[in-house]
Motif scaffolding. Structure first.
Motif, PDB file in Angstrom:
ATOM      1  N   CYS A 226      -2.493   4.500   4.460  1.00  0.00           N
ATOM      2  CA  CYS A 226      -3.017   3.233   4.995  1.00  0.00           C
ATOM      3  C   CYS A 226      -3.663   3.448   6.365  1.00  0.00           C
ATOM      4  CB  CYS A 226      -1.898   2.201   5.084  1.00  0.00           C
ATOM      5  SG  CYS A 226      -1.368   1.526   3.487  1.00  0.00           S
TER       6      CYS A 226
ATOM      7  N   ASP B  28      -6.087   0.592   7.154  1.00  0.00           N
ATOM      8  CA  ASP B  28      -5.321  -0.565   6.679  1.00  0.00           C
ATOM      9  C   ASP B  28      -4.074  -0.713   7.549  1.00  0.00           C
ATOM     10  OD1 ASP B  28      -3.922  -2.523   5.362  1.00  0.00           O
ATOM     11  OD2 ASP B  28      -3.701  -1.410   3.470  1.00  0.00           O
TER      12      ASP B  28
ATOM     13  N   THR C 290      -2.333  -3.370   8.187  1.00  0.00           N
ATOM     14  CA  THR C 290      -1.324  -4.236   7.568  1.00  0.00           C
ATOM     15  C   THR C 290      -0.435  -3.435   6.626  1.00  0.00           C
ATOM     16  OG1 THR C 290      -2.811  -6.144   7.702  1.00  0.00           O
ATOM     17  CG2 THR C 290      -0.955  -6.295   6.163  1.00  0.00           C
ATOM     18  N   GLY C 291      -1.064  -2.600   5.812  1.00  0.00           N
ATOM     19  CA  GLY C 291      -0.289  -1.762   4.892  1.00  0.00           C
ATOM     20  C   GLY C 291       0.577  -0.768   5.628  1.00  0.00           C
TER      21      GLY C 291
ATOM     22  N   ALA D 247       1.804  -1.097   8.663  1.00  0.00           N
ATOM     23  CA  ALA D 247       2.896  -1.833   9.293  1.00  0.00           C
ATOM     24  C   ALA D 247       3.976  -2.187   8.274  1.00  0.00           C
ATOM     25  CB  ALA D 247       2.370  -3.092   9.967  1.00  0.00           C
ATOM     26  N   ALA D 248       3.568  -2.536   7.065  1.00  0.00           N
ATOM     27  CA  ALA D 248       4.535  -2.871   6.020  1.00  0.00           C
ATOM     28  C   ALA D 248       5.386  -1.659   5.653  1.00  0.00           C
ATOM     29  CB  ALA D 248       3.812  -3.411   4.794  1.00  0.00           C
TER      30      ALA D 248
ATOM     31  N   ARG E 148       7.884  -1.105   8.401  1.00  0.00           N
ATOM     32  CA  ARG E 148       8.984  -2.079   8.365  1.00  0.00           C
ATOM     33  C   ARG E 148      10.017  -1.698   7.323  1.00  0.00           C
ATOM     34  NH1 ARG E 148       4.836  -5.911   9.227  1.00  0.00           N
ATOM     35  NH2 ARG E 148       4.699  -6.334   6.982  1.00  0.00           N
TER      36      ARG E 148
END
Length: 308
Positions: free
Chosen positions: A278, A283, A285-286, A288-289, A292
């Motif tokens: 990512c 990406d 957002t990807g 960060a996901a 997490r």
């Protein structure tokens, strides 16, 4: 044996290891007989783990205040090369499933044994030096008296004089597994889940060293472009340099240790891979996901190190 191993670990810090197993001809010729003999002395992998644990607990309570290994005996772990079936042994299943190191290539194939010496003298010295870097004065003297550190340095000098250039085959981590280690593995790699009494004692994952280095270099290249300030980049660079020291036909093993009972089934290798992909694609957002998911799994484990 495996049950004894789990009970012996109760109350101790979670410890995980990254090991490199090499073929016998990767070692200096004058060391091969001793390594081969040491590997043959133990009936199973569980026996090696139990012996090492008991020895470490014995050093803590040893009279005279010397917590360091003497080097008179050094354990050697043995497994088989990836892609070659291991030889049958009476306790093959109980011995932690070294068969998972690779798929069968034919009933007549000879197993290629790989060896990982414990090198406790060297590793204890490195661990003591790391501990002393952040501790000084009376506390340092109380934890490891200077007299004992000097005595152990003599042992290290003797090992280096005897063996010459030395590759340390094992890296250890307490209270969690460094994220950089997961970059060496993929979810499809062979693994073994060792259980006893309804608990997971450990999970071991294997990869040929050439594949592990290729994955690490891919991660380094992408992180250098997308996230050059990330701490994991330095960790990966050091990890790659370490792996380059070993024979091309070696195998890398990630041994979760007792922390496996808290985190398995574990998707960390996939989360690391997806996070790096990512980042490479922009990406955020990807990425960060993925982070997490990793954090939710491993931060609670690391917080145990500060729990009372």
């Amino acid at each position: 044996m495996t049950g004894n191993l789990y009970r012996g670990q109760a109350g101790l810090p979670f410890s995980s290891t990254l090991r490199v197993y090499e073929p016998l001809d990767a070692f200096p010729e004058d060391q091969r007989a001793a390594i081969q003999a040491a590997g043959a002395r133990t009936a199973s992998r569980a026996a090696v783990e139990n012996a090492e644990l008991l020895a470490s607990l014995g050093r803590i309570t040893r009279s005279g205040g010397d917590p360091f290994p003497t080097g008179r005996t050094d354990l050697v772990r043995v497994t088989t090369a990836p892609g070659v079936p291991p030889a049958d042994t009476p306790d093959k299943k109980a011995a932690d499933g070294d068969a998972a190191a690779g798929a069968s290539t034919g009933s007549g194939a000879e197993p290629v044994l790989l060896y990982c010496p414990s090198q406790l003298v060297l590793r204890a010295g490195l661990a003591a030096n790391a501990l002393m870097e952040g501790i000084h004065g009376p506390l340092a003297e109380m934890l490891i008296p200077e007299e004992q550190r000097d005595k152990h340095q003599e042992r290290i000098d003797q090992v280096k004089a005897r063996d010459g250039s030395i590759r340390v085959h094992t890296r250890a981590s307490t209270w969690g597994i460094p994220f950089s280690w997961f970059s060496l593995f993929m979810e499809s790699d062979p693994k073994d889940v060792v259980e006893s009494g309804g608990r997971i004692l450990t999970v071991r994952v294997w990869a040929p060293i050439t594949e592990a280095m290729e994955r690490a270099r891919y991660a380094v290249a992408n992180l250098a472009l997308a996230a050059p300030d990330l701490d994991m980049l330095d960790d990966l660079a050091q990890l790659t340099e370490w792996l380059e020291l070993f024979h091309v036909n070696s195998m890398v093993e990630l041994d979760y240790g007792a922390v496996a009972d808290k985190v398995y089934p574990d998707e960390s290798p996939m989360d690391i891979r997806l996070g790096i992909e990512c980042l490479a694609e922009g990406d955020m957002t990807g990425a960060a996901a993925a982070y997490r998911r990793l954090a939710s799994r491993w931060i609670p484990i690391r917080q145990l190190a500060r729990a009372s």
